[in-house]
Enzyme design. Structure first.
Site, PDB file in Angstrom:
ATOM      1  N   ILE A  43      -9.820  -0.798   3.322  1.00  0.00           N
ATOM      2  CA  ILE A  43     -10.411  -0.723   4.661  1.00  0.00           C
ATOM      3  C   ILE A  43      -9.329  -0.997   5.701  1.00  0.00           C
ATOM      4  O   ILE A  43      -8.653  -2.020   5.657  1.00  0.00           O
ATOM      5  CB  ILE A  43     -11.556  -1.742   4.815  1.00  0.00           C
ATOM      6  CG1 ILE A  43     -12.705  -1.406   3.851  1.00  0.00           C
ATOM      7  CG2 ILE A  43     -12.062  -1.790   6.257  1.00  0.00           C
ATOM      8  CD1 ILE A  43     -13.788  -2.456   3.787  1.00  0.00           C
ATOM      9  N   ASP A  44      -9.187  -0.073   6.644  1.00  0.00           N
ATOM     10  CA  ASP A  44      -8.223  -0.230   7.730  1.00  0.00           C
ATOM     11  C   ASP A  44      -8.865   0.174   9.053  1.00  0.00           C
ATOM     12  O   ASP A  44      -8.894  -0.591  10.013  1.00  0.00           O
ATOM     13  CB  ASP A  44      -6.979   0.622   7.440  1.00  0.00           C
ATOM     14  CG  ASP A  44      -5.846   0.396   8.432  1.00  0.00           C
ATOM     15  OD1 ASP A  44      -6.009  -0.430   9.361  1.00  0.00           O
ATOM     16  OD2 ASP A  44      -4.785   1.035   8.296  1.00  0.00           O
ATOM     17  N   THR A  45      -9.415   1.382   9.093  1.00  0.00           N
ATOM     18  CA  THR A  45      -9.959   1.924  10.341  1.00  0.00           C
ATOM     19  C   THR A  45     -11.033   1.034  10.962  1.00  0.00           C
ATOM     20  O   THR A  45     -11.078   0.876  12.191  1.00  0.00           O
ATOM     21  CB  THR A  45     -10.521   3.332  10.097  1.00  0.00           C
ATOM     22  OG1 THR A  45      -9.439   4.206   9.744  1.00  0.00           O
ATOM     23  CG2 THR A  45     -11.236   3.875  11.314  1.00  0.00           C
ATOM     24  N   GLY A  97      -9.472   5.020   1.723  1.00  0.00           N
ATOM     25  CA  GLY A  97     -10.139   5.688   2.836  1.00  0.00           C
ATOM     26  C   GLY A  97     -11.609   5.350   2.938  1.00  0.00           C
ATOM     27  O   GLY A  97     -12.441   6.209   3.228  1.00  0.00           O
ATOM     28  N   HIS A 150      -7.998   9.167   4.834  1.00  0.00           N
ATOM     29  CA  HIS A 150      -7.549   8.136   5.764  1.00  0.00           C
ATOM     30  C   HIS A 150      -8.033   8.439   7.186  1.00  0.00           C
ATOM     31  O   HIS A 150      -8.352   9.574   7.527  1.00  0.00           O
ATOM     32  CB  HIS A 150      -6.022   8.060   5.775  1.00  0.00           C
ATOM     33  CG  HIS A 150      -5.440   7.471   4.535  1.00  0.00           C
ATOM     34  ND1 HIS A 150      -4.290   7.945   3.944  1.00  0.00           N
ATOM     35  CD2 HIS A 150      -5.842   6.435   3.764  1.00  0.00           C
ATOM     36  CE1 HIS A 150      -4.011   7.227   2.868  1.00  0.00           C
ATOM     37  NE2 HIS A 150      -4.936   6.305   2.746  1.00  0.00           N
ATOM     38  N   GLY A 151      -8.039   7.388   8.017  1.00  0.00           N
ATOM     39  CA  GLY A 151      -8.328   7.562   9.429  1.00  0.00           C
ATOM     40  C   GLY A 151      -9.806   7.512   9.770  1.00  0.00           C
ATOM     41  O   GLY A 151     -10.668   7.313   8.914  1.00  0.00           O
ATOM     42  N   ASP A 193       0.838  -1.197   0.000  1.00  0.00           N
ATOM     43  CA  ASP A 193       0.000   0.000   0.000  1.00  0.00           C
ATOM     44  C   ASP A 193       0.875   1.251   0.000  1.00  0.00           C
ATOM     45  O   ASP A 193       1.858   1.341   0.737  1.00  0.00           O
ATOM     46  CB  ASP A 193      -0.887  -0.024   1.251  1.00  0.00           C
ATOM     47  CG  ASP A 193      -2.057   0.925   1.181  1.00  0.00           C
ATOM     48  OD1 ASP A 193      -2.434   1.323   0.067  1.00  0.00           O
ATOM     49  OD2 ASP A 193      -2.606   1.260   2.254  1.00  0.00           O
ATOM     50  N   HIS A 194       0.545   2.222  -0.827  1.00  0.00           N
ATOM     51  CA  HIS A 194       1.197   3.537  -0.855  1.00  0.00           C
ATOM     52  C   HIS A 194       2.725   3.464  -0.920  1.00  0.00           C
ATOM     53  O   HIS A 194       3.418   3.962  -0.034  1.00  0.00           O
ATOM     54  CB  HIS A 194       0.773   4.374   0.361  1.00  0.00           C
ATOM     55  CG  HIS A 194      -0.641   4.849   0.285  1.00  0.00           C
ATOM     56  ND1 HIS A 194      -1.048   5.848  -0.572  1.00  0.00           N
ATOM     57  CD2 HIS A 194      -1.753   4.443   0.941  1.00  0.00           C
ATOM     58  CE1 HIS A 194      -2.354   6.037  -0.432  1.00  0.00           C
ATOM     59  NE2 HIS A 194      -2.805   5.188   0.474  1.00  0.00           N
TER      60      HIS A 194
END
Length: 345
Positions: A276-278, A233, A198-199, A83-84
């Site tokens: 998806i992370d948060t 995000g 993000h976040g 990622d990134h």
């Protein structure tokens, strides 16, 4: 099952009209949760790691945990995605480490803070495509900067996020420019800017068209119908997990994410990968807080970590089912990267 390329998975998703959640991982419990949910729902998996995740877990540890997942769940196709990536050199290192897909984020300079110019983005992304495609590894590019259309701020996650205040034009991908970008770089997938960030703090209210430009997806897809689109995000920030965190001592202010129904609109308009992370972080944090509060005498961290894994698994399963992934894993026959490479020649 061997690891597969992102291109193979997204081609399949495009053919059958579903989206694939791409989950950021940095520890054993997250990988367990995702793979258990995938096994239960027969879903293909994208495990992705940011620079921060690789620094936290260690490149070798992370790689071997993913290889262990592939060995433990031989019927589930897995993409290991970087990622990134901040430079061609970083992407090259990830490919050497065994990643089957890399993102070259040329929307920002190598410091991952300074917005780049278009020509720079094209050049670094083109170089990565040339290098990666030669051995069958997929490449995701990014055009436009992630950021909130409410505030003009990008947000930051794992050191990635444009500094300063961004204009609306910077935070919305231009459809005509997207066509030129794909033609000049050859990316397999394109991350687009539509007002997500993000976040956890994405929107101060439930998003509407003025702060979440979903219609822009259709315009972009019309210009590049053969390129898979990516939403970054895109955590939904489940309100039930925010309440649990607050109930057990956490302090998270009112915030909203990208509603699942809006993501489903995006999938219908050509989005194939949804980052998806948060959501996983919130579920794990809420579960840990509750577990420690429910039994204050407990000192075995495995109890809290098991609760965290169960919380994450519940979120992951819901996303697999909602996005149409469930039932697709068994329909995918892995193609070796050597054969994928021939498709680019």
């Amino acid at each position: 099952m061997a690891l597969i390329s992102l291109r193979q998975l997204l081609d399949h998703a495009g053919e059958f009209g579903y989206g694939v959640p791409a989950f950021n991982v940095n520890n054993l419990e997250q990988i367990h949760a995702i793979m258990e949910a995938a096994q239960e729902t027969d879903s293909p998996v994208i495990l992705q790691a940011s620079a921060g995740a690789r620094k936290y877990a260690g490149e070798a540890y992370l790689r071997h945990m993913v290889l262990a997942a592939a060995e433990t769940h031989p019927d589930i196709p897995i993409v290991l995605h970087q990622d990134h990536g901040s430079s061609p050199a970083i992407c090259q290192a990830s490919i050497r480490s065994g990643f089957t897909s890399v993102m070259m984020d040329g929307s920002l300079r190598e410091d991952m803070k300074t917005p780049s110019d278009y020509d720079y983005n094209v050049e670094v992304t083109r170089r990565v495509c040339e290098m990666a495609h030669a051995i069958g590894v997929s490449v995701e590019g990014e055009l436009g900067c992630l950021g909130s259309l409410e505030t003009g701020q990008a947000g930051e996650e794992d050191g990635v996020g444009a500094a300063g205040t961004l204009s609306h034009d910077m935070m919305l991908t231009d459809p005509a420019q997207a066509r030129d970008f794909v033609a000049r770089t050859g990316v397999d997938a394109l991350a687009i800017a539509i007002g997500t960030s993000h976040g956890a703090y994405k929107f101060s209210r439930k998003p509407t068209g003025d702060i979440l430009a979903m219609d822009r997806i259709r315009e972009i897809h019309e210009q590049i119908p053969d390129t898979h689109l990516v939403m970054h995000g895109s955590s939904s920030v489940p309100q039930e997990w925010l309440e649990i965190i607050r109930q057990y001592g956490g302090d998270i202010k009112e915030t909203y994410g990208v509603p699942v129904e809006e993501i489903l609109r995006g999938i219908k308009m050509g989005v194939r990968k949804v980052n998806i992370d948060t959501d996983i972080r919130l579920a794990m944090t809420g579960a840990i807080r509750k577990s420690l509060s429910d039994d204050r005498s407990e000192f075995d961290p495995r109890k809290a970590l098991l609760a965290a894994k169960k919380g994450a698994r519940s979120v992951v399963k819901l996303r697999f089912e909602a996005f149409g992934c469930a039932g697709q894993a068994s329909r995918i026959k892995p193609v070796p990267l050597e054969r994928v490479a021939k498709l680019y020649s």
